[in-house]
Enzyme design. Structure first.
Site, PDB file in Angstrom:
ATOM      1  N   TYR A  94       0.821  -1.209   0.000  1.00  0.00           N
ATOM      2  CA  TYR A  94       0.000   0.000   0.000  1.00  0.00           C
ATOM      3  C   TYR A  94       0.861   1.268   0.000  1.00  0.00           C
ATOM      4  O   TYR A  94       0.462   2.286  -0.544  1.00  0.00           O
ATOM      5  CB  TYR A  94      -0.897   0.030   1.246  1.00  0.00           C
ATOM      6  CG  TYR A  94      -2.236  -0.625   1.085  1.00  0.00           C
ATOM      7  CD1 TYR A  94      -2.339  -1.976   0.799  1.00  0.00           C
ATOM      8  CD2 TYR A  94      -3.415   0.100   1.237  1.00  0.00           C
ATOM      9  CE1 TYR A  94      -3.573  -2.592   0.660  1.00  0.00           C
ATOM     10  CE2 TYR A  94      -4.658  -0.503   1.103  1.00  0.00           C
ATOM     11  CZ  TYR A  94      -4.730  -1.845   0.811  1.00  0.00           C
ATOM     12  OH  TYR A  94      -5.955  -2.442   0.677  1.00  0.00           O
ATOM     13  N   ASP A 132      -3.414 -18.379   0.012  1.00  0.00           N
ATOM     14  CA  ASP A 132      -4.406 -19.066  -0.835  1.00  0.00           C
ATOM     15  C   ASP A 132      -5.113 -20.165  -0.048  1.00  0.00           C
ATOM     16  O   ASP A 132      -6.342 -20.306  -0.091  1.00  0.00           O
ATOM     17  CB  ASP A 132      -3.772 -19.594  -2.139  1.00  0.00           C
ATOM     18  CG  ASP A 132      -2.417 -20.250  -1.945  1.00  0.00           C
ATOM     19  OD1 ASP A 132      -1.924 -20.294  -0.793  1.00  0.00           O
ATOM     20  OD2 ASP A 132      -1.841 -20.743  -2.943  1.00  0.00           O
TER      21      ASP A 132
HETATM   22  C1  IPM Z   1     -10.306  -1.178   4.138  1.00  0.00           C
HETATM   23  C2  IPM Z   1     -10.603  -0.505   2.815  1.00  0.00           C
HETATM   24  C3  IPM Z   1      -9.445   0.422   2.473  1.00  0.00           C
HETATM   25  C4  IPM Z   1      -8.179  -0.414   2.371  1.00  0.00           C
HETATM   26  C5  IPM Z   1      -9.656   1.269   1.188  1.00  0.00           C
HETATM   27  C6  IPM Z   1     -10.930   2.074   1.260  1.00  0.00           C
HETATM   28  C7  IPM Z   1      -8.468   2.132   0.893  1.00  0.00           C
HETATM   29  O1  IPM Z   1     -10.823  -1.448   1.814  1.00  0.00           O
HETATM   30  O2  IPM Z   1     -10.142  -0.463   5.152  1.00  0.00           O
HETATM   31  O3  IPM Z   1     -10.261  -2.413   4.169  1.00  0.00           O
HETATM   32  O4  IPM Z   1      -7.936  -1.014   1.321  1.00  0.00           O
HETATM   33  O5  IPM Z   1      -7.444  -0.466   3.347  1.00  0.00           O
END
Ligand code: IPM
Ligand code: MG
Length: 372
Positions: free
Chosen positions: A142, A221
């Site tokens: 991320y 998985d």
């Molecule tokens: C979550 C959501 C977020 C993430 C999105 C909205 C960015 O899906 O909190 O699980 O991917 O972390």
């Protein structure tokens, strides 16, 4: 206790469900003699239309100065349908997690017997499911470097983890397992990914300091399959940011409605509490959204400050709403009750814990009635 709580209603149904949590906080304040300072601020798509930013500086400052944050939901179709958008509501969520150091997302998945029939999975598989997912929230793919070649045909997202990032959430997860059924499952892809091998090495080492907790590792998985075949085998599930995102949504299917699931995102100095569900823009303003996920997130907030009796009072009132079938239509098709009515019912039923015991006539599998 005195607490300053930032209220970020956000987008879609966010403000409506958050309003029900506020009713519950006010009931707790009165019943248990606390003082909650509640301050609202713009966040998400709604903030982009106001200031061009999903997380305006003023909102971030307020969050930093608060003891905790309650979030409704973010996301809007306008951005989902536009891959070219440079600014997106989700960027605000990622930034708030990073800026406040909210490295652990805690996502309990607990079956409510009242709604066993709602699960798309068979009853005998889902009954008594009670697990909590610890998802690392401020690292991994991320937040790694992102590239897009000049001709726009090649892209990359880097996944990086340090031992420190892994070990701080691992300790939280083991401590939780110690208080629960004493089992921890690390989910990774160590047969392929270098970061997963670092996770496995670090977590295995730390597991030695928690000898009373059974420790196992599963590949993602296989874990995804196991979660559908036999969810009861899981107690605490520990995993990285990306796998945790997917696995927690998958786990929510067990309950049959995402409108029942709360979550906490915790750091050292701050913590944010929000429903699992998204902004559900199609339901905005229709008074049909289920407020329970937001209300249970509020109970997690109270638990975070060791206000356990208070948290239990909320959970008991939620269970009473289940028993009396004062629920929204997503969990009981024939229900005529709306968001507001359910919020009123739950907040009005928050009473001191002695009385909670007697409310719980069907004792709907509450266990210790704590959430995680
Ligand atoms: C979550 C959501 C977020 C993430 C999105 C909205 C960015 O899906 O909190 O699980 O991917 O972390
Ligand atoms: Mg997600």
């Amino acid at each position: 206790m005195q607490l300053k709580i930032a209220l970020l209603g956000g987008d879609g149904i966010g403000p409506e469900v958050l309003a029900q949590s506020v009713k519950c906080l006010k009931a707790i304040e009165e019943t248990f003699n606390h003082r909650f300072e509640l301050v609202e601020a713009p966040f998400g798509a709604i903030a982009i239309s106001g200031s061009g930013k999903p997380l305006p500086n003023k909102t971030l400052e307020l969050c930093k100065a608060s003891d905790a944050i309650l979030l409704g939901a973010i996301g809007s179709l306008e951005y989902d349908n536009n891959p070219e958008a440079k600014v997106r509501p989700e960027q605000g969520l990622l930034r708030i997690r990073k800026e406040l150091g909210l490295f652990a997302s805690i996502r309990p998945i607990k079956m409510f017997p009242a709604f066993l029939g709602n699960s798309p999975l068979k009853r005998n598989i889902v009954e008594n499911t009670d697990m909590v997912i610890f998802r690392e929230l401020t690292g991994g793919i991320y937040f790694g470097q992102k590239t897009l070649s000049e001709d726009g045909t090649t892209a990359s997202d880097l996944c990086t983890y340090s031992e420190g990032e892994i070990s701080r959430i691992t300790h939280l997860a083991f401590k939780s397992a110690k208080k629960r059924r004493k089992k921890l499952t690390l989910v990774d892809k160590a047969n392929v990914l270098e970061t997963s091998r670092l996770w496995r090495k670090t977590v295995t080492e730390i597991s030695k300091s928690y000898p009373d907790v059974e420790f196992e590792c599963l590949f993602i998985d296989n874990a995804a399959v196991q979660m559908m075949l036999n969810p009861r085998q899981f107690d605490v599930v520990l995993t990285d940011n990306m796998f945790g995102d997917i696995l927690s949504d998958q786990g929510s299917v067990i309950l049959g409605s995402v409108g029942l699931l709360p979550s906490a995102s915790a750091g050292i100095d701050n913590a944010m509490f929000e429903p699992f569900h998204g902004s559900y823009p199609q339901a905005k303003g229709k008074n049909i959204a289920n407020p329970v996920a937001s209300i249970l997130s509020t109970a997690m907030l109270l638990q975070h400050f060791n206000l356990n009796e208070e948290a239990n009072a909320i959970v008991a009132a939620v269970h009473k709403s289940f028993v009396k079938k004062v629920v929204t239509a997503d969990v009981l098709g024939s229900s005529k009750y709306g968001t507001d009515y359910v919020g009123d019912f739950i907040s009005e039923n928050i009473v001191e814990s002695d009385e909670n015991q007697s409310i719980n006539d069907e004792n709907i599998g509450l266990g210790k009635s704590t959430i995680i």
